[in-house]
Scaffold this active site. Sequence first.
Site, PDB file in Angstrom:
ATOM      1  CD  GLU A   1      -2.695   1.412   2.317  1.00 25.62           C
ATOM      2  OE1 GLU A   1      -3.444   2.201   2.348  1.00 25.62           O
ATOM      3  OE2 GLU A   1      -2.583   0.310   3.414  1.00 25.62           O
TER       4      GLU A   1
ATOM      5  NE  ARG B   1       4.434  -8.669  11.337  1.00 30.15           N
ATOM      6  CZ  ARG B   1       3.888  -6.960  10.831  1.00 30.15           C
ATOM      7  NH1 ARG B   1       3.125  -7.060  10.137  1.00 30.15           N
ATOM      8  NH2 ARG B   1       4.834  -5.684  10.515  1.00 30.15           N
TER       9      ARG B   1
ATOM     10  CE  LYS C   1       3.959   0.560   4.044  1.00 26.40           C
ATOM     11  NZ  LYS C   1       3.105   0.306   2.655  1.00 26.40           N
TER      12      LYS C   1
END
Length: 759
Positions: free
Chosen positions: A233, A453, A463
């Site tokens: 994104e 992750r 983020k």
Amino acid sequence: MAAVTEGCDRSIGNLIYTVATKFPANALVHRPTLLQYIVSSKIKTPAQLEAAFSFFASSGSDNFELNDFEEACGVGVEVSVEDIEHIISEIFEENKNTILEQRYRTNVGELFGHVRKRLPWADPKIVKKLIDEKLNGLLGERTAADDEKPKKKKEKPVKVEDQSVAVVASPTQPSEEELNPFLIFPQPEENFKVHTEIFFSDRPVLRVCNTREMLEKHLKATGGRVFSRFPPEPNGYLHIGHAKAMFVSFGLAKERGGCCYLRYDDTNPEAEKKEYIDHIEEIVRWMGWEPFKITYTSDYFQDLFDLAVELIRRGHAYVDHQTPEEIKEYREKKMNSPWRDRPVAESLKLFDDMRRGMIEEGKATLRMKQDMQSDNFNMYDLIAYRIKFTPHPHAGDKWCIYPSYDYSHCIVDSLENITHSLCTLEFETRRASYYWLLDALDLYLPYVWEYSRLNVTNTVMSKRKLNRLVTEKWVDGWDDPRLMTLAGLRRRGVTPTSINTFVRGIGITRSDGSTIRLDRLEYHIREELNKTAPRTMVVLHPLKVVITNLEAGSVMHLDAKKWPDAQTDDASAFYKVPFSNIVYIERSDFRMKDSKDYYGLAPGKSVLLRYAFPIKCTEVILSDDKETVVEIRAEYDPSKKTKPKGVLHWVAESSPGVDPLKVEVRLFDKLFLSENPAELDDWLADLNPQSKEVIPGAYAGPSLKNAAVGDRFQFERLGYFVVDKDSTSEKIVFNRTVTLRDSYTKGVNVVVVLVVVVT
């Protein structure tokens, strides 16, 4: 049904149990046939059963020829004891030397595997019995020595020639999956099998899989190649966690000769910026990956809208008027929305009103009609569309409704014919919704797989947290060298090769909750820079040394090695360093009081200046406070007969009265004090107040005067450095990438530093 009503043989029961637990979900219609073959003892060994599973997994629910099935499973094939004895004798003869050497430590499983390759339908019990008998006949009775554990040989310590770089023991032989971590993923043509089941509270289990026709259409479009995607994104800069995501998706496509999209998941116009879009494309290529195509989810806004209309028509979506607070409350209580069962025609009209901007923002959403009583909260009628009167950075002002991630992600995967949809484990609970939606629209189903992750100690990866650090000026931008953003790592001098090697070494696993120590990354950085960064000398805290027995104004130009193994006949492996009667050493390399464990300079003591001569301290000049050392007087030994233990780096005046190249050094430590600051409620309070220190007056040799941005060096005894983007003709900036000390194998933390050079 197995039609066994009066009990059965134990071996038959074991096979029936295996069918009940492991039968391919995409071929359940054929399970009764297999059970009949088992009950009638036509299939009687685990090997035959595994062959049957493979046959049905390939054929799926399609009709099949019994002759083909029986041939694939060895039905009717009888293997005699004599046949088995003959094959075992051949195998023992082929492996006789190894067996005699290893005796009863011989791997019987390997021998068994050789037999199974040649006689796949042989009775395993008979095979095991005959192998044991053959071993006993060849070796005789077991002895006490056969039962002793083998002693491990102690390895002699390696002699270290150059102690500026740590030596790491050679690793053990890597496994096949370590050499190729992508072996775990299936081939595109195998994507007709069920690997996900969706459980509902009010209907049968949904076992989603592609039909043969759908898969063939997909394979025709892709040519049978792997198609993956990296879908960030564009709402921030990428960090080292994204490096793993790139490695998995781009790496799989590269390893299989396929294609990987760079797809911007741009469904939230309020958070996305052109700056982030440009950064992502540039950093992906810097990491060594070349996208097959660059696409945007917004490229498919019309397709997504049309499919949403179709979803409503099929009764799988409805327009809802609940507020976010009401949706949260109803989900917690597992209650249906009051608008869930409104007529299809009504939802179609309202959805069109949403598209035309006739409904206020926040007054309506389109929700998928999933299962509000499910045990999976990601099936609680997720939102597919919401109203936002915000121009889109890529699509402009054409739309005022935007699809959600949960609605768009899987559909765009399908539209782009993605074969492998790979993401991190936090998306695992969304897999049910992913497949539910594609199944509801009769769209092609990519293979979905989640991996753990990548988390690194003493930093944050969210983020949202990174954005706060940047916008609130806790750090100096997205590329601050203290951050684990890829831009920050690049500015610190870390190479994409070392990052990819680090990620590959971690592996593509599903084990979650682990945090990788920072020094593991630094180990891989050193491994590469030790081979690629030429050596030079810089003094961070200069202390003046006047050599009294060397004529003032005279300058010698000495050879210094760029590489530890430089050959004397290779001129390119050396650089010139000026040596004059005024040199500078590190202030920490001098003490007024000497000790046995100290190898620096002290009154009356000698040290060797690297690549130059031994010097001996003859006098110390103190400041007015009678404590601070201002200058050292020393004599050098031009014959080099003195053999001191200590070796110091240094910088000299290149011409009389002219100071060496002046440098500014920025030292960076870990940004956070705790290994996992993200777990803390007040994580900003854990920021390390000593994470940045500026040293304004270091000295460098003249060989660095023309260093260009991106050039990397090893400053002897100090670490690895790179020329920073802030460099100008008047000021050269060096960032220290890592120190020379390797603490990965010892579990010790490593300090990270940045250096600036001023001319």
